[in-house]
Scaffold this motif. Sequence first.
Motif, PDB file in Angstrom:
ATOM      1  N   MET A   1      15.110  -7.298 -11.913  1.00 59.77           N
ATOM      2  CA  MET A   1      16.093  -7.308 -10.818  1.00 59.77           C
ATOM      3  C   MET A   1      15.973  -8.612 -10.028  1.00 59.77           C
ATOM      4  SD  MET A   1      16.696  -4.166  -8.214  1.00 59.77           S
ATOM      5  CE  MET A   1      16.670  -2.944  -9.528  1.00 59.77           C
ATOM      6  N   SER A   2      17.103  -9.157  -9.600  1.00 59.16           N
ATOM      7  CA  SER A   2      17.052 -10.463  -8.944  1.00 59.16           C
ATOM      8  C   SER A   2      16.472 -10.347  -7.534  1.00 59.16           C
ATOM      9  CB  SER A   2      18.442 -11.087  -8.899  1.00 59.16           C
ATOM     10  OG  SER A   2      19.313 -10.279  -8.154  1.00 59.16           O
ATOM     11  N   GLU A   3      16.042 -11.493  -7.043  1.00 61.46           N
ATOM     12  CA  GLU A   3      15.374 -11.578  -5.751  1.00 61.46           C
ATOM     13  C   GLU A   3      16.368 -11.343  -4.607  1.00 61.46           C
ATOM     14  OE1 GLU A   3      13.257 -15.289  -3.648  1.00 61.46           O
ATOM     15  OE2 GLU A   3      12.883 -15.063  -5.796  1.00 61.46           O
ATOM     16  N   ALA A   4      15.866 -10.824  -3.492  1.00 70.40           N
ATOM     17  CA  ALA A   4      16.744 -10.589  -2.341  1.00 70.40           C
ATOM     18  C   ALA A   4      17.150 -11.919  -1.709  1.00 70.40           C
ATOM     19  CB  ALA A   4      16.036  -9.717  -1.327  1.00 70.40           C
ATOM     20  N   VAL A   5      18.450 -12.072  -1.490  1.00 71.80           N
ATOM     21  CA  VAL A   5      18.949 -13.242  -0.780  1.00 71.80           C
ATOM     22  C   VAL A   5      18.843 -12.996   0.718  1.00 71.80           C
ATOM     23  CG1 VAL A   5      21.012 -14.635  -0.340  1.00 71.80           C
ATOM     24  CG2 VAL A   5      20.537 -13.802  -2.657  1.00 71.80           C
ATOM     25  N   LEU A   6      19.073 -11.730   1.068  1.00 75.94           N
ATOM     26  CA  LEU A   6      19.047 -11.317   2.478  1.00 75.94           C
ATOM     27  C   LEU A   6      18.309  -9.983   2.522  1.00 75.94           C
ATOM     28  CD1 LEU A   6      20.306 -11.620   5.420  1.00 75.94           C
ATOM     29  CD2 LEU A   6      22.203 -10.243   4.556  1.00 75.94           C
ATOM     30  N   SER A   7      17.391  -9.837   3.470  1.00 81.72           N
ATOM     31  CA  SER A   7      16.716  -8.547   3.550  1.00 81.72           C
ATOM     32  C   SER A   7      16.384  -8.215   4.993  1.00 81.72           C
ATOM     33  CB  SER A   7      15.434  -8.558   2.713  1.00 81.72           C
ATOM     34  OG  SER A   7      14.552  -9.539   3.185  1.00 81.72           O
ATOM     35  N   MET A   8      16.395  -6.935   5.275  1.00 81.91           N
ATOM     36  CA  MET A   8      15.983  -6.505   6.609  1.00 81.91           C
ATOM     37  C   MET A   8      15.042  -5.337   6.455  1.00 81.91           C
ATOM     38  SD  MET A   8      19.790  -5.439   7.108  1.00 81.91           S
ATOM     39  CE  MET A   8      20.023  -6.674   5.850  1.00 81.91           C
ATOM     40  N   SER A   9      14.102  -5.240   7.387  1.00 82.88           N
ATOM     41  CA  SER A   9      13.161  -4.132   7.313  1.00 82.88           C
ATOM     42  C   SER A   9      12.880  -3.575   8.695  1.00 82.88           C
ATOM     43  CB  SER A   9      11.854  -4.597   6.655  1.00 82.88           C
ATOM     44  OG  SER A   9      11.284  -5.625   7.406  1.00 82.88           O
ATOM     45  N   GLY A  10      12.916  -2.252   8.745  1.00 87.57           N
ATOM     46  CA  GLY A  10      12.549  -1.533   9.964  1.00 87.57           C
ATOM     47  C   GLY A  10      13.373  -1.891  11.181  1.00 87.57           C
ATOM     48  N   LEU A  11      14.671  -2.102  11.003  1.00 86.13           N
ATOM     49  CA  LEU A  11      15.495  -2.475  12.157  1.00 86.13           C
ATOM     50  C   LEU A  11      15.763  -1.269  13.057  1.00 86.13           C
ATOM     51  CD1 LEU A  11      18.298  -4.908  10.922  1.00 86.13           C
ATOM     52  CD2 LEU A  11      16.104  -5.446  11.999  1.00 86.13           C
ATOM     53  N   HIS A  12      15.541  -1.483  14.329  1.00 84.18           N
ATOM     54  CA  HIS A  12      15.850  -0.481  15.359  1.00 84.18           C
ATOM     55  C   HIS A  12      16.713  -1.117  16.428  1.00 84.18           C
ATOM     56  CE1 HIS A  12      13.010   2.848  14.379  1.00 84.18           C
ATOM     57  NE2 HIS A  12      12.343   1.883  13.783  1.00 84.18           N
ATOM     58  N   LYS A  13      17.713  -0.386  16.901  1.00 83.26           N
ATOM     59  CA  LYS A  13      18.478  -0.847  18.056  1.00 83.26           C
ATOM     60  C   LYS A  13      18.941   0.353  18.871  1.00 83.26           C
ATOM     61  CE  LYS A  13      20.444  -3.656  20.793  1.00 83.26           C
ATOM     62  NZ  LYS A  13      19.699  -4.698  21.519  1.00 83.26           N
ATOM     63  N   ARG A  14      18.643   0.294  20.154  1.00 86.66           N
ATOM     64  CA  ARG A  14      18.981   1.394  21.049  1.00 86.66           C
ATOM     65  C   ARG A  14      19.937   0.890  22.115  1.00 86.66           C
ATOM     66  NH1 ARG A  14      16.767   6.169  22.826  1.00 86.66           N
ATOM     67  NH2 ARG A  14      15.104   6.290  21.297  1.00 86.66           N
ATOM     68  N   GLY A  16      20.782   2.369  25.560  1.00 80.40           N
ATOM     69  CA  GLY A  16      20.455   3.459  26.470  1.00 80.40           C
ATOM     70  C   GLY A  16      19.826   4.604  25.694  1.00 80.40           C
ATOM     71  N   ALA A  17      20.444   5.775  25.764  1.00 78.31           N
ATOM     72  CA  ALA A  17      19.885   6.941  25.087  1.00 78.31           C
ATOM     73  C   ALA A  17      20.274   6.991  23.605  1.00 78.31           C
ATOM     74  CB  ALA A  17      20.365   8.226  25.775  1.00 78.31           C
ATOM     75  N   LEU A  18      21.206   6.134  23.213  1.00 77.29           N
ATOM     76  CA  LEU A  18      21.736   6.198  21.849  1.00 77.29           C
ATOM     77  C   LEU A  18      20.939   5.324  20.888  1.00 77.29           C
ATOM     78  CD1 LEU A  18      24.285   7.082  20.046  1.00 77.29           C
ATOM     79  CD2 LEU A  18      25.102   4.781  20.545  1.00 77.29           C
ATOM     80  N   GLN A  19      20.381   5.943  19.860  1.00 77.81           N
ATOM     81  CA  GLN A  19      19.674   5.179  18.831  1.00 77.81           C
ATOM     82  C   GLN A  19      20.720   4.730  17.803  1.00 77.81           C
ATOM     83  OE1 GLN A  19      15.939   4.883  18.830  1.00 77.81           O
ATOM     84  NE2 GLN A  19      16.619   3.151  17.608  1.00 77.81           N
ATOM     85  N   ALA A  20      21.257   3.527  17.986  1.00 81.02           N
ATOM     86  CA  ALA A  20      22.382   3.070  17.150  1.00 81.02           C
ATOM     87  C   ALA A  20      21.928   2.630  15.764  1.00 81.02           C
ATOM     88  CB  ALA A  20      23.116   1.936  17.852  1.00 81.02           C
ATOM     89  N   THR A  21      20.698   2.111  15.685  1.00 87.37           N
ATOM     90  CA  THR A  21      20.106   1.721  14.393  1.00 87.37           C
ATOM     91  C   THR A  21      18.697   2.290  14.359  1.00 87.37           C
ATOM     92  OG1 THR A  21      21.329  -0.375  14.475  1.00 87.37           O
ATOM     93  CG2 THR A  21      19.537  -0.224  12.883  1.00 87.37           C
ATOM     94  N   HIS A  22      18.398   3.074  13.327  1.00 83.82           N
ATOM     95  CA  HIS A  22      17.086   3.709  13.268  1.00 83.82           C
ATOM     96  C   HIS A  22      16.374   3.361  11.966  1.00 83.82           C
ATOM     97  CE1 HIS A  22      13.900   6.581  13.988  1.00 83.82           C
ATOM     98  NE2 HIS A  22      14.068   7.012  12.751  1.00 83.82           N
ATOM     99  N   ASP A  23      15.416   2.449  12.067  1.00 85.58           N
ATOM    100  CA  ASP A  23      14.534   2.129  10.952  1.00 85.58           C
ATOM    101  C   ASP A  23      15.306   1.781   9.676  1.00 85.58           C
ATOM    102  OD1 ASP A  23      12.080   1.710   9.791  1.00 85.58           O
ATOM    103  OD2 ASP A  23      11.803   3.797   9.181  1.00 85.58           O
ATOM    104  N   VAL A  24      16.243   0.859   9.795  1.00 87.46           N
ATOM    105  CA  VAL A  24      17.059   0.491   8.634  1.00 87.46           C
ATOM    106  C   VAL A  24      16.403  -0.646   7.857  1.00 87.46           C
ATOM    107  CG1 VAL A  24      19.244  -0.534   7.890  1.00 87.46           C
ATOM    108  CG2 VAL A  24      19.235   1.300   9.605  1.00 87.46           C
ATOM    109  N   SER A  25      16.223  -0.410   6.568  1.00 87.84           N
ATOM    110  CA  SER A  25      15.710  -1.436   5.662  1.00 87.84           C
ATOM    111  C   SER A  25      16.653  -1.503   4.470  1.00 87.84           C
ATOM    112  CB  SER A  25      14.310  -1.082   5.160  1.00 87.84           C
ATOM    113  OG  SER A  25      13.410  -0.942   6.244  1.00 87.84           O
ATOM    114  N   LEU A  26      17.188  -2.664   4.214  1.00 85.56           N
ATOM    115  CA  LEU A  26      17.967  -2.835   2.986  1.00 85.56           C
ATOM    116  C   LEU A  26      18.036  -4.305   2.628  1.00 85.56           C
ATOM    117  CD1 LEU A  26      21.078  -3.680   4.097  1.00 85.56           C
ATOM    118  CD2 LEU A  26      21.204  -1.235   4.421  1.00 85.56           C
ATOM    119  N   ASP A  27      18.489  -4.581   1.414  1.00 83.24           N
ATOM    120  CA  ASP A  27      18.580  -5.978   1.018  1.00 83.24           C
ATOM    121  C   ASP A  27      19.841  -6.243   0.213  1.00 83.24           C
ATOM    122  OD1 ASP A  27      18.090  -5.099  -1.558  1.00 83.24           O
ATOM    123  OD2 ASP A  27      16.015  -5.760  -1.595  1.00 83.24           O
ATOM    124  N   LEU A  28      20.065  -7.524  -0.010  1.00 81.25           N
ATOM    125  CA  LEU A  28      21.234  -7.996  -0.743  1.00 81.25           C
ATOM    126  C   LEU A  28      20.729  -8.990  -1.775  1.00 81.25           C
ATOM    127  CD1 LEU A  28      24.387  -8.054  -0.834  1.00 81.25           C
ATOM    128  CD2 LEU A  28      24.257  -9.994   0.753  1.00 81.25           C
TER     129      LEU A  28
END
Length: 247
Positions: A1-14, A16-28
């Motif tokens: 499988m080819s190497e990731a050009v773009l990758s993210m790991s463990g992204l969180h974004k809140r 206020g009270a809303l957890q809009a991004t919860h532990d997102v990891s993915l790659d391209l």
Amino acid sequence: MSEAVLSMSGLHKRFGALQATHDVSLDLRAGEIHALIGPNGAGKSTLIAQIAGSLRPDAGQIHLGQRDITALGVARRARLGLGRSFQVSCLAEPLSVLRNVMIGAQALQGHSFRFWRPVSRDRSLLEPAYEALERMHLAHRADTPVAALSHGERRQVEVACALVLEPRALLLDEPMAGLGPEGSARLTELLETLKREVPILLIEHDMDAVFRLADRISVLVAGSVIAHGDSAAIRRDPRVRDAYLGD
Ligand code: ADP
Ligand code: MG
């Protein structure tokens, strides 16, 4: 499988009270379209904003190739090869297609958004802008005002804006939105060719387009990736049918 050009790991974004991004990891990876699907409010645009740099994650890392870009601003990321188009169009109606692409490229490079002076001076953008239009099969419309374009052609211009900087990865947020069947089919065809040159992280609600285009699909629900796989796997995943596909 080819190497990731773009990758993210463990992204969180809140927010206020809303957890809009919860532990997102993915790659391209090179050569692919990775589709991100999910219901309205799932956090797809919020995720794209974090990747593009307009929103800072609370936690997690984003890499473009080997480089950690988590702390960099939008313009730096664009110059390093992150291309994007927006969910809401930002084309200048009275100006020609070619000029819009030149302005778009300048804006992405981090120059201030002034219509006349810098663009007319910056001849260096002319050729790349024209080439980007050719790649989106729009060179014949270069001198046409954007106001005279069809909805689908506008989308092609928006993608061309992102292509001028020769991105290593392309982020597209609902490019098919509002297009009729003909416009969607044309854009689908263009993206199918384009992905060989630049991998695409695609947010899209048009599931026909997603199932046709995507090499991999991640399903986002309430900020979390609940499923990941190829089209066939996602189609038959009962959690995805419950949460999103709804049949
Ligand atoms: P999607 O693109 O999947 O439809 P969004 O990423 O736009 O979803 O939104 C995810 C959630 O985060 C929604 O509930 C939305 O209302 C909320 N949200 C998005 N941006 C902000 C913001 N700047 N401030 C507060 N809440 C936000
Ligand atoms: Mg959105």
